[in-house]
Design a protein around this motif. Structure first.
Motif, PDB file in Angstrom:
ATOM      1  N   ALA A  22       0.873  -1.174  -0.018  1.00 17.32           N
ATOM      2  CA  ALA A  22      -0.075   0.141   0.015  1.00 17.32           C
ATOM      3  C   ALA A  22       1.036   1.251   0.196  1.00 17.32           C
ATOM      4  CB  ALA A  22      -0.878  -0.195   1.468  1.00 17.32           C
ATOM      5  N   HIS A  23      -0.057   2.186  -0.377  1.00 19.53           N
ATOM      6  CA  HIS A  23       1.178   3.556  -0.911  1.00 19.53           C
ATOM      7  C   HIS A  23       0.305   4.857  -0.553  1.00 19.53           C
ATOM      8  CE1 HIS A  23       4.560   6.435  -1.611  1.00 19.53           C
ATOM      9  NE2 HIS A  23       2.920   7.361  -3.187  1.00 19.53           N
ATOM     10  N   THR A  24       0.276   5.195   0.703  1.00 16.60           N
ATOM     11  CA  THR A  24      -0.673   6.965   0.965  1.00 16.60           C
ATOM     12  C   THR A  24      -0.070   7.842   0.661  1.00 16.60           C
ATOM     13  OG1 THR A  24      -1.990   5.225   1.407  1.00 16.60           O
ATOM     14  CG2 THR A  24      -1.930   7.327   2.051  1.00 16.60           C
ATOM     15  N   ASP A  25      -0.265   8.927   0.229  1.00 19.68           N
ATOM     16  CA  ASP A  25       0.273  10.715   0.567  1.00 19.68           C
ATOM     17  C   ASP A  25      -1.069  11.021   0.789  1.00 19.68           C
ATOM     18  OD1 ASP A  25       2.760   9.969  -1.442  1.00 19.68           O
ATOM     19  OD2 ASP A  25       1.358   9.868  -3.549  1.00 19.68           O
ATOM     20  N   SER A  26      -1.103  11.277   1.877  1.00 21.57           N
ATOM     21  CA  SER A  26      -1.742  12.742   2.607  1.00 21.57           C
ATOM     22  C   SER A  26      -1.744  13.943   2.874  1.00 21.57           C
ATOM     23  CB  SER A  26      -2.008  12.280   4.586  1.00 21.57           C
ATOM     24  OG  SER A  26      -2.754  10.636   4.278  1.00 21.57           O
ATOM     25  N   VAL A  27      -2.803  15.406   2.199  1.00 21.76           N
ATOM     26  CA  VAL A  27      -1.904  16.205   2.967  1.00 21.76           C
ATOM     27  C   VAL A  27      -2.718  16.514   3.883  1.00 21.76           C
ATOM     28  CG1 VAL A  27      -1.447  18.616   1.046  1.00 21.76           C
ATOM     29  CG2 VAL A  27      -0.853  16.825   0.545  1.00 21.76           C
ATOM     30  N   VAL A  81       3.299   7.193   2.792  1.00 22.89           N
ATOM     31  CA  VAL A  81       3.301   5.657   4.258  1.00 22.89           C
ATOM     32  C   VAL A  81       3.205   4.903   2.581  1.00 22.89           C
ATOM     33  CG1 VAL A  81       2.421   3.896   5.309  1.00 22.89           C
ATOM     34  CG2 VAL A  81       1.970   6.860   5.776  1.00 22.89           C
ATOM     35  N   ASP A  82       4.829   4.102   3.268  1.00 26.03           N
ATOM     36  CA  ASP A  82       4.662   3.277   2.504  1.00 26.03           C
ATOM     37  C   ASP A  82       4.442   1.608   3.092  1.00 26.03           C
ATOM     38  OD1 ASP A  82       5.322   3.836  -0.630  1.00 26.03           O
ATOM     39  OD2 ASP A  82       6.145   4.734   0.932  1.00 26.03           O
ATOM     40  N   SER A  83       3.476   0.435   3.050  1.00 22.53           N
ATOM     41  CA  SER A  83       3.162  -0.487   3.590  1.00 22.53           C
ATOM     42  C   SER A  83       3.710  -1.432   3.463  1.00 22.53           C
ATOM     43  CB  SER A  83       2.194  -0.498   4.293  1.00 22.53           C
ATOM     44  OG  SER A  83       1.205   1.098   4.831  1.00 22.53           O
ATOM     45  N   GLU A  84       4.136  -2.664   3.611  1.00 24.04           N
ATOM     46  CA  GLU A  84       4.024  -3.996   3.512  1.00 24.04           C
ATOM     47  C   GLU A  84       3.236  -4.878   4.186  1.00 24.04           C
ATOM     48  OE1 GLU A  84       5.610  -5.273   0.845  1.00 24.04           O
ATOM     49  OE2 GLU A  84       6.733  -3.674   0.202  1.00 24.04           O
ATOM     50  N   ILE A  85       2.176  -5.709   4.171  1.00 21.25           N
ATOM     51  CA  ILE A  85       1.520  -6.352   4.785  1.00 21.25           C
ATOM     52  C   ILE A  85       1.334  -8.003   4.815  1.00 21.25           C
ATOM     53  CG2 ILE A  85      -1.316  -6.146   5.437  1.00 21.25           C
ATOM     54  CD1 ILE A  85      -1.229  -3.069   4.708  1.00 21.25           C
ATOM     55  N   ARG A 139       5.756  -0.601   7.907  1.00 27.34           N
ATOM     56  CA  ARG A 139       4.926   0.611   7.361  1.00 27.34           C
ATOM     57  C   ARG A 139       6.540   1.588   7.770  1.00 27.34           C
ATOM     58  NH1 ARG A 139       0.510  -1.240   8.973  1.00 27.34           N
ATOM     59  NH2 ARG A 139      -1.608  -0.785   8.030  1.00 27.34           N
ATOM     60  N   HIS A 140       6.267   2.342   6.361  1.00 28.58           N
ATOM     61  CA  HIS A 140       7.864   3.615   6.419  1.00 28.58           C
ATOM     62  C   HIS A 140       7.067   4.533   6.097  1.00 28.58           C
ATOM     63  CE1 HIS A 140      11.273   5.801   6.469  1.00 28.58           C
ATOM     64  NE2 HIS A 140      11.008   6.089   4.645  1.00 28.58           N
ATOM     65  N   ALA A 141       6.833   6.047   6.752  1.00 21.24           N
ATOM     66  CA  ALA A 141       5.979   6.952   7.061  1.00 21.24           C
ATOM     67  C   ALA A 141       7.216   8.507   6.880  1.00 21.24           C
ATOM     68  CB  ALA A 141       4.976   7.045   7.741  1.00 21.24           C
ATOM     69  N   THR A 142       7.213   9.339   6.268  1.00 24.21           N
ATOM     70  CA  THR A 142       8.115  10.639   6.263  1.00 24.21           C
ATOM     71  C   THR A 142       6.564  11.656   6.030  1.00 24.21           C
ATOM     72  OG1 THR A 142       7.825  11.066   3.970  1.00 24.21           O
ATOM     73  CG2 THR A 142       9.723   8.927   5.412  1.00 24.21           C
ATOM     74  N   LYS A 199       5.904  23.966  15.127  1.00 22.17           N
ATOM     75  CA  LYS A 199       7.177  22.867  14.027  1.00 22.17           C
ATOM     76  C   LYS A 199       6.498  21.742  13.578  1.00 22.17           C
ATOM     77  CE  LYS A 199      11.276  25.039  17.073  1.00 22.17           C
ATOM     78  NZ  LYS A 199      11.262  26.174  15.720  1.00 22.17           N
ATOM     79  N   VAL A 200       7.868  20.904  12.661  1.00 15.82           N
ATOM     80  CA  VAL A 200       6.914  19.200  12.928  1.00 15.82           C
ATOM     81  C   VAL A 200       7.246  18.713  13.862  1.00 15.82           C
ATOM     82  CG1 VAL A 200       9.374  19.034  11.345  1.00 15.82           C
ATOM     83  CG2 VAL A 200       7.349  17.924  10.973  1.00 15.82           C
ATOM     84  N   PRO A 201       6.092  17.463  14.396  1.00 14.17           N
ATOM     85  CA  PRO A 201       6.412  16.833  15.766  1.00 14.17           C
ATOM     86  C   PRO A 201       7.240  15.986  15.135  1.00 14.17           C
ATOM     87  CG  PRO A 201       4.200  16.440  14.063  1.00 14.17           C
ATOM     88  CD  PRO A 201       4.839  18.047  13.873  1.00 14.17           C
ATOM     89  N   TRP A 202       6.919  14.897  13.971  1.00 10.39           N
ATOM     90  CA  TRP A 202       8.601  14.296  13.679  1.00 10.39           C
ATOM     91  C   TRP A 202       8.852  14.342  12.078  1.00 10.39           C
ATOM     92  CZ3 TRP A 202       6.424  10.639  10.368  1.00 10.39           C
ATOM     93  CH2 TRP A 202       4.735  10.444  10.483  1.00 10.39           C
ATOM     94  N   THR A 203      10.187  13.556  11.821  1.00  6.34           N
ATOM     95  CA  THR A 203       9.752  13.791  10.092  1.00  6.34           C
ATOM     96  C   THR A 203       9.944  12.261   9.696  1.00  6.34           C
ATOM     97  OG1 THR A 203      12.209  13.096  10.631  1.00  6.34           O
ATOM     98  CG2 THR A 203      11.100  16.062  10.488  1.00  6.34           C
ATOM     99  N   GLN A 204       9.833  10.692  10.281  1.00 11.05           N
ATOM    100  CA  GLN A 204       9.602  10.407   9.749  1.00 11.05           C
ATOM    101  C   GLN A 204       9.832   8.924  10.933  1.00 11.05           C
ATOM    102  OE1 GLN A 204      13.919   8.671   8.186  1.00 11.05           O
ATOM    103  NE2 GLN A 204      13.358   6.541   9.214  1.00 11.05           N
ATOM    104  N   ALA A 205       8.678   7.415  10.296  1.00  6.70           N
ATOM    105  CA  ALA A 205       8.229   7.090  11.488  1.00  6.70           C
ATOM    106  C   ALA A 205       8.066   5.843  10.869  1.00  6.70           C
ATOM    107  CB  ALA A 205       6.801   7.215  12.148  1.00  6.70           C
ATOM    108  N   ASP A 206       8.677   4.398  12.106  1.00  8.54           N
ATOM    109  CA  ASP A 206       8.335   3.701  11.283  1.00  8.54           C
ATOM    110  C   ASP A 206       8.107   2.668  12.656  1.00  8.54           C
ATOM    111  OD1 ASP A 206      10.502   3.030   8.605  1.00  8.54           O
ATOM    112  OD2 ASP A 206      11.747   4.873  10.588  1.00  8.54           O
TER     113      ASP A 206
END
Length: 739
Positions: free
Chosen positions: A221-226, A244-248, A284-287, A298-305
Motif C-alpha cells: 500500500a502507498h498513501t499520500d496525505s496532505v 506512507v509505504d506499507s508491506e502487509i 510501514r515507513h512514513a515521512t 514545528k513538525v512533530p516528527w519527520t520519520q516513523a517506522d
C-alpha cells in the motif's frame, strides 16, 4: 421533492437510456416469440403440431425470484464463482445496486442502495453475522448462494433500511463432490498462494458438507496525505505532507461445514460449525514534511517506522431441529453460540522533528454471543400460510486498549478498559396469501427490543430501544405465464445501534486535529426509524433473463451521523442523532442472453444494472447534504462469451461509482473520489473434472482519493485534508479439480 425533479439532467438522460434499453430488449423478445393462437402453418398449408421447450440457464434462482412475494434476488454458484475471486466482497460489488466502502480492489463492507454502514442487514445462513465478522474473510467457494431482499420482512428482520443480504454457506450435497482448487495471486510483484477444498457425501441418515479455505496474501500500500490549516476564510498557514509505504502479510484459515441427520419424514437435525483464524504482520515507513508561516509551529516528527501484529479468532456452532407436528405444522428450533477474539499491537518509533516519541498501541477485544429461536409454519386456511416466531440473542464484550508515548499513558482514565453487554428479543408473525393465480400478498408484524449496558470510565450506562415494524408486500402478475409482474412493498424498518457506536472507549489519533480526531461512542444514541415504499416492474424472459425497473423511497427519523467536536482540549468524533432525512432512488437491471434479443447474435450473456440515488438530511444546509457515504449513482456492465467449438469462456465487468461530496454539518464536509473498477477472466475447461481460470481484478488500478474539510468561523479555524491511496491490479491463476 419528487424523484424525477431530484435527478440531474445527465443522470436523467442515463436513466432514460437504460430504461429504453430494457424496453427495446423486451420488445425484441416479444417480436421474436411465437404469437398465441393457432399452431404455425408451413408452406404446404398443412397445420403441424407445435412443441415448445423452455428452460432456465441459471437453475432455480430466477424461478425463486419470480415466485417470491417479497422482492428477492438470488445469486447462485455459477455467478458466485464466475471470476474466481479471492474474497466474497469482490463478488458482491458486481451485483445491481451494491457498493463497497473500500478502495478499488480492496473489498470492504457491502452496501445496498449506496447507504452506509448499518443500513444493510447482513445475515449468515439466516442469522445475524457473528460480531467482528468481515465479509472479506469468506471465500466464494464457501458460499452456496446469496439472497438479496430490497425491503424487510417480518421473518428476516427489520434492521434493513436499505435491504438484507443473506449469505448461505455450502449446503448438503445434491450430488457427490470432492473439489480441490489451488490458486496463486500476484499483486505488484507479491505472490499470494491459496487453497480451497470442498467435500460432501452421505452415510445412511447423515449427509455432510465441509469446506476448508487457506490463504496467505501479501500486499503493498502507498498513501499520500496532505493537511492544510489556517484562519477561516484565509490562506493556509500550515501545510503537512505525509507519505506512507506499507508491506502487509495476512494468513487466514476458514472452515465451515454442515452435518444433517434425517430423522423421519420432514424431520431433521443439523449442526453448522463455522471458524476463522487469521493473523497479520505489517511494516510501514512514513515521512512527514511541513511548511508553516508560524516559527513556533514545528513538525512533530519527520520519520516513523511502525511495525504491527494482529490476530483474529472466530468460532461459532449452530444447531437446527426441524420437526413436523400431527396437524402439519412445521417447527424450526435454532440455537447458536460463538466467540471472537481480536488482538493488535503496534510499535511506532518516531524520529526527527520537535516532538519525537516511541509510541505503543495495544488493543484486546473479546466477545461472547449466543442466540436461540423457534419458528412455526402452517397452513392457516385455503390460500393462506402463516409463519410466527420468537428470537433471543445476547452478547458480552470486553475491550482493553492501551496507548503509550515514551511509556506514559495518553488516556490513563481508560486503562481499566470497558465492558458491555447487549440483549435482543424479537417476536413476529407473517401471513402469505395467494389471493388468486395472478395476485399474492404478504403481511407481517415484528416487535424487536435491544438493550445495551456498558461499564467504563463514564460509569454504568444503559440504552434500550424497542421498535414495531409492520410490513406489507404484494405482487401482481399480468398474465398466466408469469412473464410480467408488478411488486409493491410498504415497510417500517430501523437502523440498530451497535456496541461500537454506544460504548465510550476512545481510539486515539496520533495527530489529533479536526480532520484527524479521536473516535468514541455515544451511550445516549437513539435508533433510526425508516418508513419505506418500494415499487418494481419485472419482465422474465424465456431463457432465464430478467428486465427490471424499480423506485424506492425512505423517510428516516433520528438520523445518526458522526460529528467532530472539541472535548477537553482534544478533537473527538462521536455519533449523534442529527434529525430527519429522505432517501430515494431508481434501480434498473437487465440480465439476458443476447440471442434472446437478436437471434443471430453471438453466444453472449449480458448483465447490467444502473441505480440512481438521492438523499437529503433536513437539518443540514445544502448543497450536498446527502446521507453519509451515498453516491449519486452506481452502474455495472458485464458480459460472458463462449466461442463456438472451443473450451474457452471469456468475461468482463465494469463497475462504476462517481465521486461525490457530503456535507456532514454546517462546518464539515467529506469527499470521496470516483471508483472505476474493471475485472476480466478467462476459463479453459480441459474436461468436466479439470479447468484453469485466469482473472484480473481492478484492471485499471485507479488512485482512490478521499478528503475532508472543517471551517469554523467561531473558532477562526479552517482545516482540510486529502488522502490518495494507490491501487494495484490483482492477478489470480486458479486450477480447479474435481477429485
Amino acid at each position: 421533492m419528487s424523484l424525477s425533479k431530484s435527478l440531474s439532467r445527465s443522470q436523467a438522460l442515463g436513466c432514460t437510456l437504460a430504461a429504453a434499453a430494457c424496453a427495446v430488449a423486451g420488445a425484441a423478445v416479444a417480436q421474436t416469440a411465437a404469437p398465441p393462437g393457432a399452431p404455425p402453418v408451413p408452406a404446404s398449408g398443412e397445420p403441424v403440431q407445435r412443441v415448445e421447450i423452455t428452460g432456465e440457464r441459471s437453475g432455480g434462482e430466477v424461478r425463486e425470484r419470480r415466485e417470491s412475494t417479497a422482492a428477492k434476488t438470488v445469486i447462485g454458484r455459477e455467478d458466485i464463482e464466475r471470476f474466481g475471486d479471492a474474497s466474497l466482497g469482490e463478488v458482491l460489488k458486481r451485483l445491481p445496486g451494491v457498493t463497497l466502502d473500500g478502495a478499488p480492489g480492496r473489498g470492504g463492507s457491502p452496501r445496498l442502495r449506496g447507504l452506509g454502514n448499518g443500513y444493510t442487514q447482513i445475515l449468515l445462513d439466516g442469522e445475524q453475522v457473528p460480531r467482528g465478522f468481515e465479509i472479506d474473510s469468506l471465500a466464494p467457494e464457501q458460499i452456496e448462494r446469496i439472497e438479496i431482499l430490497r425491503a424487510p420482512t417480518a421473518e428476516t428482520g427489520a434492521r434493513a433500511v436499505a435491504g438484507t443480504i443473506n449469505i448461505i454457506t455450502r449446503e448438503n450435497f445434491k450430488r457427490r463432490a470432492n473439489d480441490l482448487r489451488l490458486s496463486l495471486g500476484l499483486e505488484d510483484g507479491r505472490w499470494s498462494p491459496g487453497l480451497n477444498w470442498s467435500r460432501n457425501g452421505s452415510a445412511d441418515a447423515l449427509a455432510y458438507t465441509f469446506n476448508l479455505n487457506a490463504l496467505n496474501s501479501r500486499v503493498r500500500a502507498h498513501t499520500d496525505s496532505v493537511l492544510e490549516r489556517g484562519p477561516s476564510g484565509g490562506a493556509p498557514t500550515l501545510r503537512r505532507e505525509e507519505t506512507v509505504d506499507s508491506e502487509i502479510e495476512r494468513r487466514r484459515l476458514t472452515f465451515n461445514g454442515r452435518l444433517q441427520w434425517r430423522l423421519g419424514e420432514g424431520e431433521s437435525f443439523t449442526l453448522t460449525p463455522f471458524a476463522i483464524y487469521g493473523e497479520g504482520d505489517s511494516r510501514r515507513h512514513a515521512t512527514l514534511a511541513q511548511q508553516s508561516s508560524d516559527p513556533d509551529n514545528k513538525v512533530p516528527w519527520t520519520q516513523a517506522d511502525p511495525v504491527g501484529h494482529s490476530r483474529f479468532t472466530l468460532a461459532r456452532l449452530s444447531a437446527q431441529r426441524n420437526q413436523r407436528l400431527a396437524d402439519g405444522t412445521r417447527l424450526e428450533w435454532r440455537a447458536s453460540a460463538g466467540r471472537w477474539l481480536y488482538d493488535e499491537n503496534t510499535l511506532r518509533p518516531e524520529t526527527g522533528g520537535a516532538d519525537p516519541a516511541l509510541r505503543y498501541d495495544d488493543a484486546h477485544i473479546s466477545d461472547r454471543s449466543w442466540s436461540a429461536s423457534v419458528k412455526a409454519s402452517t397452513l392457516l386456511a385455503d390460500a393462506h400460510s402463516g409463519v410466527a416466531g420468537v428470537e433471543l440473542e445476547g452478547a458480552r464484550r470486553r475491550e482493553q486498549r492501551s496507548n503509550l508515548a515514551d511509556g506514559v499513558p495518553l488516556l490513563p482514565a481508560f486503562d481499566d478498559g470497558l465492558q458491555a453487554r447487549s440483549q435482543r428479543v424479537a417476536v413476529y408473525a407473517q401471513d402469505e396469501w395467494d389471493i388468486n393465480p395472478r395476485w399474492a400478498a404478504q403481511a407481517g408484524l415484528r416487535w424487536e427490543s435491544i438493550e445495551t449496558r456498558s461499564e467504563g470510565v463514564d460509569g454504568d450506562r444503559r440504552n434500550r430501544s424497542a421498535v414495531w415494524s409492520p410490513v406489507l408486500h404484494t405482487v401482481w402478475k399480468f398474465d398466466a405465464k408469469k412473464r410480467d409482474q408488478l411488486r409493491m412493498s410498504l415497510s417500517r424498518s430501523y437502523r440498530a445501534l451497535t456496541l461500537g457506536s454506544l460504548v465510550g472507549s476512545p481510539v486515539v489519533s496520533t495527530q489529533n486535529s479536526s480532520t484527524s480526531p479521536d473516535r468514541a461512542g455515544n451511550p445516549a444514541l437513539r435508533p433510526e426509524l425508516a418508513t419505506g415504499l418500494d415499487v418494481t416492474l419485472e419482465r422474465y424472459l424465456g431463457g432465464g433473463g430478467v428486465l427490471s425497473a424499480g423506485v424506492f423511497h425512505r423517510e428516516i427519523s433520528d438520523l445518526v451521523r458522526n460529528e467532530t467536536r472539541q472535548e477537553g482540549g482534544r478533537w473527538v468524533n462521536r455519533p449523534y442523532n442529527v434529525g430527519d432525512a429522505t432517501v430515494q432512488g431508481l434501480e434498473l437491471e437487465a440480465k439476458f442472453a443476447l440471442r434472446e434479443v437478436l437471434a443471430q447474435a453471438p453466444a453472449l450473456d449480458v448483465r447490467s444494472g444502473v441505480s440512481f440515488f438521492r438523499s437529503r438530511v433536513h437539518d443540514v444546509p445544502g448543497p450536498d447534504n446527502r446521507v453519509d457515504q451515498q453516491p449519486g449513482m452506481t452502474a455495472n456492465l458485464g458480459a460472458d462469451w463462449k466461442p463456438r467449438g472451443t473450451p474457452l469462456t471469456l468475461g468482463g465487468n465494469l463497475h462504476w461509482t462517481p465521486g461525490y461530496v457530503t456535507r456532514l454539518s454546517a462546518i464539515e464536509t467529506a469527499r470521496v473520489g470516483r471508483k472505476p473498477v474493471f475485472d476480466a477472466y478467462a476459463l479453459w475447461t480441459f474436461n468436466p473434472s479439470l479447468a484453469l481460470r485466469l482473472s484480473a481484478t481492478n484492471f485499471s488500478a485507479p488512485d482512490f482519493v478521499r478528503g475532508s474539510a472543517y471551517d469554523n468561523a467561531a473558532l477562526n479555524l479552517r482545516e482540510s485534508s486529502q488522502t490518495v491511496n494507490r491501487t494495484y491490479v490483482d492477478w489470480l491463476l486458479r486450477l480447479e479439480m474435481k477429485l
